[in-house]
Motif scaffolding. Structure first.
Motif, PDB file in Angstrom:
ATOM      1  N   GLN A 214     -19.525 -28.895 -53.571  1.00  0.00           N
ATOM      2  CA  GLN A 214     -18.509 -29.768 -52.994  1.00  0.00           C
ATOM      3  C   GLN A 214     -17.321 -28.967 -52.475  1.00  0.00           C
ATOM      4  O   GLN A 214     -16.757 -29.271 -51.419  1.00  0.00           O
ATOM      5  CB  GLN A 214     -18.056 -30.791 -54.026  1.00  0.00           C
ATOM      6  N   LEU A 215     -16.937 -27.916 -53.232  1.00  0.00           N
ATOM      7  CA  LEU A 215     -15.823 -27.067 -52.810  1.00  0.00           C
ATOM      8  C   LEU A 215     -16.159 -26.352 -51.505  1.00  0.00           C
ATOM      9  O   LEU A 215     -15.315 -26.244 -50.605  1.00  0.00           O
ATOM     10  CB  LEU A 215     -15.511 -26.042 -53.902  1.00  0.00           C
ATOM     11  N   LYS A 216     -17.397 -25.868 -51.386  1.00  0.00           N
ATOM     12  CA  LYS A 216     -17.822 -25.199 -50.165  1.00  0.00           C
ATOM     13  C   LYS A 216     -17.769 -26.158 -48.984  1.00  0.00           C
ATOM     14  O   LYS A 216     -17.304 -25.793 -47.895  1.00  0.00           O
ATOM     15  CB  LYS A 216     -19.230 -24.640 -50.338  1.00  0.00           C
ATOM     16  N   GLN A 217     -18.238 -27.391 -49.192  1.00  0.00           N
ATOM     17  CA  GLN A 217     -18.202 -28.392 -48.123  1.00  0.00           C
ATOM     18  C   GLN A 217     -16.767 -28.704 -47.709  1.00  0.00           C
ATOM     19  O   GLN A 217     -16.470 -28.861 -46.519  1.00  0.00           O
ATOM     20  CB  GLN A 217     -18.920 -29.666 -48.577  1.00  0.00           C
ATOM     21  N   PHE A 218     -15.872 -28.780 -48.707  1.00  0.00           N
ATOM     22  CA  PHE A 218     -14.460 -29.045 -48.414  1.00  0.00           C
ATOM     23  C   PHE A 218     -13.856 -27.911 -47.585  1.00  0.00           C
ATOM     24  O   PHE A 218     -13.121 -28.156 -46.614  1.00  0.00           O
ATOM     25  CB  PHE A 218     -13.689 -29.222 -49.718  1.00  0.00           C
ATOM     26  N   LYS A 219     -14.169 -26.669 -47.982  1.00  0.00           N
ATOM     27  CA  LYS A 219     -13.651 -25.520 -47.232  1.00  0.00           C
ATOM     28  C   LYS A 219     -14.148 -25.547 -45.793  1.00  0.00           C
ATOM     29  O   LYS A 219     -13.394 -25.259 -44.855  1.00  0.00           O
ATOM     30  CB  LYS A 219     -14.076 -24.216 -47.915  1.00  0.00           C
ATOM     31  N   GLN A 220     -15.420 -25.866 -45.604  1.00  0.00           N
ATOM     32  CA  GLN A 220     -15.983 -25.932 -44.251  1.00  0.00           C
ATOM     33  C   GLN A 220     -15.280 -26.988 -43.417  1.00  0.00           C
ATOM     34  O   GLN A 220     -15.044 -26.788 -42.219  1.00  0.00           O
ATOM     35  CB  GLN A 220     -17.485 -26.206 -44.325  1.00  0.00           C
ATOM     36  N   GLN A 221     -14.925 -28.114 -44.033  1.00  0.00           N
ATOM     37  CA  GLN A 221     -14.196 -29.163 -43.322  1.00  0.00           C
ATOM     38  C   GLN A 221     -12.805 -28.681 -42.920  1.00  0.00           C
ATOM     39  O   GLN A 221     -12.320 -28.973 -41.820  1.00  0.00           O
ATOM     40  CB  GLN A 221     -14.096 -30.413 -44.204  1.00  0.00           C
ATOM     41  N   VAL A 222     -12.169 -27.920 -43.834  1.00  0.00           N
ATOM     42  CA  VAL A 222     -10.837 -27.369 -43.533  1.00  0.00           C
ATOM     43  C   VAL A 222     -10.925 -26.401 -42.359  1.00  0.00           C
ATOM     44  O   VAL A 222     -10.091 -26.433 -41.443  1.00  0.00           O
ATOM     45  CB  VAL A 222     -10.242 -26.670 -44.770  1.00  0.00           C
ATOM     46  N   TRP A 223     -11.951 -25.522 -42.370  1.00  0.00           N
ATOM     47  CA  TRP A 223     -12.112 -24.561 -41.282  1.00  0.00           C
ATOM     48  C   TRP A 223     -12.343 -25.271 -39.953  1.00  0.00           C
ATOM     49  O   TRP A 223     -11.774 -24.877 -38.928  1.00  0.00           O
ATOM     50  CB  TRP A 223     -13.262 -23.600 -41.590  1.00  0.00           C
ATOM     51  N   GLN A 224     -13.178 -26.304 -39.979  1.00  0.00           N
ATOM     52  CA  GLN A 224     -13.455 -27.063 -38.756  1.00  0.00           C
ATOM     53  C   GLN A 224     -12.166 -27.685 -38.213  1.00  0.00           C
ATOM     54  O   GLN A 224     -11.925 -27.699 -37.007  1.00  0.00           O
ATOM     55  CB  GLN A 224     -14.491 -28.158 -39.028  1.00  0.00           C
ATOM     56  N   ALA A 225     -11.330 -28.190 -39.120  1.00  0.00           N
ATOM     57  CA  ALA A 225     -10.081 -28.823 -38.711  1.00  0.00           C
ATOM     58  C   ALA A 225      -9.102 -27.811 -38.123  1.00  0.00           C
ATOM     59  O   ALA A 225      -8.269 -28.164 -37.274  1.00  0.00           O
ATOM     60  CB  ALA A 225      -9.448 -29.531 -39.906  1.00  0.00           C
ATOM     61  N   LYS A 226      -9.194 -26.562 -38.578  1.00  0.00           N
ATOM     62  CA  LYS A 226      -8.266 -25.536 -38.097  1.00  0.00           C
ATOM     63  C   LYS A 226      -8.733 -24.859 -36.809  1.00  0.00           C
ATOM     64  O   LYS A 226      -7.970 -24.104 -36.203  1.00  0.00           O
ATOM     65  CB  LYS A 226      -8.054 -24.469 -39.181  1.00  0.00           C
ATOM     66  N   LEU A 227      -9.974 -25.090 -36.408  1.00  0.00           N
ATOM     67  CA  LEU A 227     -10.504 -24.421 -35.211  1.00  0.00           C
ATOM     68  C   LEU A 227      -9.625 -24.621 -33.975  1.00  0.00           C
ATOM     69  O   LEU A 227      -9.362 -23.651 -33.246  1.00  0.00           O
ATOM     70  CB  LEU A 227     -11.931 -24.896 -34.937  1.00  0.00           C
ATOM     71  N   PRO A 228      -9.187 -25.843 -33.670  1.00  0.00           N
ATOM     72  CA  PRO A 228      -8.322 -26.020 -32.482  1.00  0.00           C
ATOM     73  C   PRO A 228      -7.051 -25.164 -32.547  1.00  0.00           C
ATOM     74  O   PRO A 228      -6.631 -24.581 -31.541  1.00  0.00           O
ATOM     75  CB  PRO A 228      -8.004 -27.517 -32.502  1.00  0.00           C
TER      76      PRO A 228
END
Length: 197
Positions: free
Chosen positions: A70-84
């Motif tokens: 779950q932590l890994k999935q959360f981190k991936q979501q954070v990275w996706q949000a920061k891409l722009p």
């Protein structure tokens, strides 16, 4: 003469041959006492009876795996949000898209995932560094279309000589680590990039 005898390991050493390792006599008794004491401590720690200890450890291990997932999935979501935001910060140095990002307590496999996201967003040269106390980890990745101009082997030697960072890897990836990251690393890399033809 042998007294107590406790097998501690059985392994295969060749076809049809097994190696049995054991302790005997007082050492076997000592091992049994140590095992009992360890089991008792774990039983108290997990607040279960000894006969339930293995199942409890298995349960806790499974829960830990789920939490890590779950932590890994959360981190991936954070990275996706920061891409722009990261895309906005990319600079064009000598016609090469470039970005240096700094993190804290981020593992190399996580840096690799972030680098892959950046390369998919816009091919370029990306340097990701992570610091933990006085130690640092870094990853450098360059897109195929710029690998003719950016030789990561040369860049790795330069990083070692100028900033004390050591690394290696395949053609388009440089992985490594070192001491504390220099505050002027970004400007120093930009200077190196500008010297490339």
């Amino acid at each position: 003469d042998i007294g107590a005898f406790k097998i501690t390991d059985i392994s295969s050493i060749a076809a049809g041959h097994r190696r049995i390792t054991a302790v005997t006599g007082p050492k076997a008794i000592k091992l049994l006492h140590e095992t009992f004491n360890t089991t008792k401590k774990l039983s108290n720690l997990f607040n279960v009876k000894r006969d339930r200890l293995v199942k409890q450890v298995e349960k806790q291990t499974q829960e830990l795996k789920e939490t890590q997932k779950q932590l890994k999935q959360f981190k991936q979501q954070v990275w996706q949000a920061k891409l722009p935001q990261w895309k906005e910060e990319i600079e064009n140095i000598n016609n090469i898209p470039f970005l240096l990002l700094s993190f804290t307590d981020t593992e190399q496999d996580e840096l690799r995932e972030i680098a892959q996201l950046l390369q998919k967003q816009q091919p370029g040269l990306y340097i990701l560094v992570s610091e933990q106390n006085s130690h640092s980890t870094f990853l450098v990745t360059v897109a195929d279309e710029f690998s003719g101009r950016i030789n990561l082997k040369e860049f790795g030697s330069w990083l070692k000589d100028e900033h004390g960072l050591r690394g290696g890897g395949p053609k388009n990836i440089l992985l490594g680590g070192g001491g504390k990251i220099d505050a002027n690393l970004r400007e120093s890399v930009i200077g190196w990039l500008k010297s490339r033809k």
